[in-house]
Design an enzyme around this catalytic site. Structure first.
Site, PDB file in Angstrom:
ATOM      1  N   GLN A  59      -4.482  -5.353   6.954  1.00 55.78           N
ATOM      2  CA  GLN A  59      -5.487  -6.261   6.383  1.00 55.78           C
ATOM      3  C   GLN A  59      -5.533  -7.615   7.079  1.00 55.78           C
ATOM      4  O   GLN A  59      -6.337  -8.460   6.694  1.00 55.78           O
ATOM      5  CB  GLN A  59      -5.213  -6.486   4.888  1.00 55.78           C
ATOM      6  CG  GLN A  59      -5.439  -5.264   4.033  1.00 55.78           C
ATOM      7  CD  GLN A  59      -6.891  -4.824   4.010  1.00 55.78           C
ATOM      8  OE1 GLN A  59      -7.810  -5.613   4.236  1.00 55.78           O
ATOM      9  NE2 GLN A  59      -7.109  -3.551   3.743  1.00 55.78           N
ATOM     10  N   LYS A  99     -10.090  -1.331  10.741  1.00 55.56           N
ATOM     11  CA  LYS A  99     -10.177  -2.594   9.995  1.00 55.56           C
ATOM     12  C   LYS A  99     -10.431  -3.755  10.947  1.00 55.56           C
ATOM     13  O   LYS A  99     -10.413  -4.913  10.555  1.00 55.56           O
ATOM     14  CB  LYS A  99      -8.893  -2.832   9.203  1.00 55.56           C
ATOM     15  CG  LYS A  99      -8.404  -1.610   8.460  1.00 55.56           C
ATOM     16  CD  LYS A  99      -8.314  -1.787   6.985  1.00 55.56           C
ATOM     17  CE  LYS A  99      -7.611  -0.580   6.374  1.00 55.56           C
ATOM     18  NZ  LYS A  99      -7.982  -0.326   4.997  1.00 55.56           N
ATOM     19  N   HIS A 147       0.872  -1.185   0.000  1.00 58.69           N
ATOM     20  CA  HIS A 147       0.000   0.000   0.000  1.00 58.69           C
ATOM     21  C   HIS A 147       0.907   1.234   0.000  1.00 58.69           C
ATOM     22  O   HIS A 147       2.020   1.190   0.525  1.00 58.69           O
ATOM     23  CB  HIS A 147      -0.822  -0.065   1.291  1.00 58.69           C
ATOM     24  CG  HIS A 147      -1.897   0.950   1.429  1.00 58.69           C
ATOM     25  ND1 HIS A 147      -1.658   2.247   1.807  1.00 58.69           N
ATOM     26  CD2 HIS A 147      -3.247   0.849   1.281  1.00 58.69           C
ATOM     27  CE1 HIS A 147      -2.810   2.898   1.884  1.00 58.69           C
ATOM     28  NE2 HIS A 147      -3.789   2.077   1.562  1.00 58.69           N
ATOM     29  N   ASP A 167       3.135  -4.431   7.938  1.00 53.26           N
ATOM     30  CA  ASP A 167       1.898  -3.664   7.827  1.00 53.26           C
ATOM     31  C   ASP A 167       0.753  -4.669   7.955  1.00 53.26           C
ATOM     32  O   ASP A 167       0.471  -5.414   7.020  1.00 53.26           O
ATOM     33  CB  ASP A 167       1.888  -2.946   6.477  1.00 53.26           C
ATOM     34  CG  ASP A 167       0.509  -2.436   6.091  1.00 53.26           C
ATOM     35  OD1 ASP A 167      -0.463  -2.669   6.831  1.00 53.26           O
ATOM     36  OD2 ASP A 167       0.412  -1.809   5.021  1.00 53.26           O
TER      37      ASP A 167
HETATM   38  N1  PMP Z   1      -1.824  -0.844   4.549  1.00 52.89           N
HETATM   39  C1  PMP Z   1      -2.787  -1.614   4.054  1.00 52.89           C
HETATM   40  C2  PMP Z   1      -2.444  -2.988   3.569  1.00 52.89           C
HETATM   41  C3  PMP Z   1      -4.093  -1.132   4.008  1.00 52.89           C
HETATM   42  O1  PMP Z   1      -5.064  -1.896   3.502  1.00 52.89           O
HETATM   43  C4  PMP Z   1      -4.376   0.171   4.488  1.00 52.89           C
HETATM   44  C5  PMP Z   1      -5.772   0.744   4.442  1.00 52.89           C
HETATM   45  N2  PMP Z   1      -6.383   0.658   3.182  1.00 52.89           N
HETATM   46  C6  PMP Z   1      -3.334   0.928   4.998  1.00 52.89           C
HETATM   47  C7  PMP Z   1      -2.071   0.386   5.021  1.00 52.89           C
HETATM   48  C8  PMP Z   1      -3.526   2.324   5.524  1.00 52.89           C
HETATM   49  O2  PMP Z   1      -4.336   2.295   6.630  1.00 52.89           O
HETATM   50  P1  PMP Z   1      -4.931   3.661   7.248  1.00 52.89           P
HETATM   51  O3  PMP Z   1      -5.463   4.435   6.075  1.00 52.89           O
HETATM   52  O4  PMP Z   1      -5.992   3.197   8.166  1.00 52.89           O
HETATM   53  O5  PMP Z   1      -3.798   4.356   7.926  1.00 52.89           O
END
Ligand code: PMP
Length: 409
Positions: A204, A227, A124, A201
Site C-alpha cells: 500500500q 498497486k 493483511h 509489506d
Molecule cells: N498486503 C497489503 C497491505 C495489501 O493491501 C495487499 C493487497 N490488497 C496485499 C498484501 C496482497 O497483495 P497481492 O494480492 O497483490 O499479492
C-alpha cells in the site's frame, strides 16, 4: 503548497472516462488495485506487437529484445526502491508470493522450535498466513503486536515483545484496511537491536510515494505492481544481498538452475535463483513503464494532493450523523475506513455503486484487525493521485443519500 495538475494526470488514465450506472465513474477503490495509464497499456501492447519472445534463452534477435526489456525493468525497479543492486530485485507474482517466498525459504533455514515471528494486528492475511505456515512446520510461534485504538502499532507493547526468541518482525508500511503509515525506520532500529530481521509489506505504500529501502533499514521489502499503476500478476521481493545469497530456492524449475543432473543440481545466481519458469515478461515491461511514467510526476505534490482529499473527506464526513471513522492514525495514506449506523457496509457499497462510486466493503483481508475493533467489516474509500475534490463531493452526497435511506432518524 506544491501545485499538482490533477486534470493532466486524469487524462492519462482512459478508464476514468467510463460511465457507471449512468454516472461518471468515481473510483475510490485504489487500495484494492490502481488504474493503468496509457503509458503502461501501450508498453504492454507494444511489447506483444513487436518484441515478444522468451527471455534469457534464445540466440535470436527477438529473444534479445525481450530480455533487454525485461532486465531494463529490473534496473528501473532497483532505482525506484534505491536498491544497491538489481540482483536484489526478485520478480514474483505479487506481494503474496514475495512474503511466501521469504517465509518458506528463509524460514526453512532459520526458524526452529520456540522461535517467534512478530506480526502486527494491522497485517493483511498475506503477511500473516505464510508465517503461520512456516512456523507450524518447525514449531515456531507467530505472535501479534498490539495496535492502539487509533489503529497505530503500540510501540511500547512492541518493545516488550522483543526478546531473543524473536527472529523476524513482519509489518506493513501502510495498512490497507485503515491507511496507517507505520514508523518503519523506528521498527527496524528496535528489531535489529534485538537481533531480529524485518520484512516490510509495501503493497500500500508504493502507490503513494517512492520507497528507499536503504533509508528504511529493512531486510526485505515486498510490493505488487498492480498497486503501482502496473499490471496484475507481477510483484517484487527486495532483500539484502547476503540474506538472498544464503537462502535456498523457493520454486524449482527452468531458469533457476546452473546445471541439473541426477547426481545433484546447482543453482543459478541472484536474482534468477528465485525465478523458476518462464516469467511474466509483459508484467515486468508494464512495471518498468509505470516507473518511467511516475518519474515524470511530482510524487510529493501528488501525495500532498491525496492528503488534501482525505482531509476534505474526513471533515465533510464528520458532519454526517452516524458515520464513524475506524482508527485515527496520525499519519495516514489516502484511506477513509468507516461504518455507518444502521447500514451494513455492503449495503452502503451497493448504494454507492448505484451512483457510480466504487469503494470496497468487508474485512479487507484483515480479519484479526476487524476483530480488534469488534466489527465484521468497514466501508473503505481509498484515494489515488487522480482523484478530485469532485470525487469527494460525490462520495459525501452518496453517503448522505445512504444515510437518509438507512441511517438513524
Ligand atoms: N498486503 C497489503 C497491505 C495489501 O493491501 C495487499 C493487497 N490488497 C496485499 C498484501 C496482497 O497483495 P497481492 O494480492 O497483490 O499479492
Amino acid at each position: 503548497a506544491p501545485s499538482f495538475d490533477v486534470e493532466r494526470v486524469r487524462a492519462d488514465f482512459p478508464i476514468l472516462g467510463e460511465m457507471i450506472n449512468g454516472q461518471p465513474l468515481v473510483y475510490l477503490d485504489n487500495a484494492a488495485t490502481t488504474q493503468k495509464p496509457n503509458a503502461v497499456i501501450d508498453a504492454i501492447a507494444n511489447y506483444y506487437r513487436h518484441d515478444n519472445a522468451n527471455v534469457h534463452r534464445g540466440v535470436h534477435t527477438l529473444s534479445d529484445r525481450a530480455t533487454r526489456h525485461f532486465e531494463d525493468a529490473r534496473e528501473k525497479t532497483a532505482g525506484f526502491l534505491n536498491s544497491p543492486s538489481s540482483r536484489q530485485i526478485i520478480w514474483t507474482r505479487g506481494t503474496t508470493e514475495a512474503v511466501n517466498l521469504v517465509a518458506h525459504s528463509w524460514g526453512a533455514d532459520n526458524l526452529k522450535a520456540g522461535d517467534r515471528i512478530l506480526v502486527s494486528w494491522l497485517e493483511h492475511h498475506s503477511d500473516i498466513v505464510p508465517w503461520q505456515l512456516a512456523a507450524a512446520r518447525v514449531g515456531a510461534e507467530v505472535v501479534p503486536i498490539p495496535v492502539t485504538e487509533e489503529a497505530e502499532i503500540d510501540m511500547d507493547a512492541f518493545d516488550a515483545l522483543l526478546d531473543e526468541r524473536v527472529k523476524l518482525v513482519a509489518v506493513n508500511h501502510v495498512s490497507n484496511a485503515i491507511g496507517t503509515i507505520n514508523p518503519i525506520e523506528n521498527i527496524c532500529a528496535r528489531a535489529h537491536a534485538a537481533g531480529a530481521l524485518v520484512l516490510v509489506d509495501g503493497a500500500q505504500a508504493v502507490g503513494h510515494w517512492d520507497v528507499d529501502v536503504q533509508a528504511l533499514g529493512c531486510d526485505f521489502y515486498c510490493f505488487s505492481a498492480h498497486k503501482l499503476f502496473a499490471p496484475t500478476g507481477m510483484g517484487v521481493l527486495w532483500g539484502r544481498e547476503a540474506l538472498l545469497e544464503a537462502m535456498t530456492p523457493f520454486l524449482g524449475g527452468g531458469e533457476m538452475i546452473e546445471t541439473v543432473s541426477f547426481a545433484g543440481t546447482t543453482f543459478n545466481g541472484l536474482p534468477f535463483k528465485f525465478e523458476a519458469g518462464t516469467p511474466n515478461i509483459a508484467g515486468a515491461v508494464g512495471l518498468g513503464a509505470a516507473i518511467d511514467y511516475l518519474s515524470l510526476i511530482d510524487r510529493d505534490a501528488a501525495a500532498g494532493h491525496e492528503d488534501a482529499l482525505l482531509t476534505a473527506t474526513l471533515e465533510a464526513a464528520s458532519e454526517i450523523p452516524g458515520v464513524r471513522r475506524i482508527g485515527a492514525p496520525k499519519r495516514s495514506a489516502g484511506i477513509f475506513s468507516f461504518v455507518m449506523d444502521g447500514c451494513h457496509p455492503s449495503d452502503v457499497g451497493m448504494l454507492l455503486d448505484e451512483q457510480g462510486i466504487a469503494v470496497r466493503t468487508g474485512h479487507h483481508c484483515a480479519q484479526p484487525l476487524m476483530s480488534r475493533f469488534e466489527l465484521p467489516g468497514t466501508v473503505r474509500a481509498s484515494f489515488s493521485m487522480y482523484n478530485t475534490l469532485d470525487d469527494v463531493d460525490r462520495l459525501i452526497a452518496g453517503l448522505k443519500k445512504a444515510q437518509s435511506l438507512f441511517g438513524p432518524r
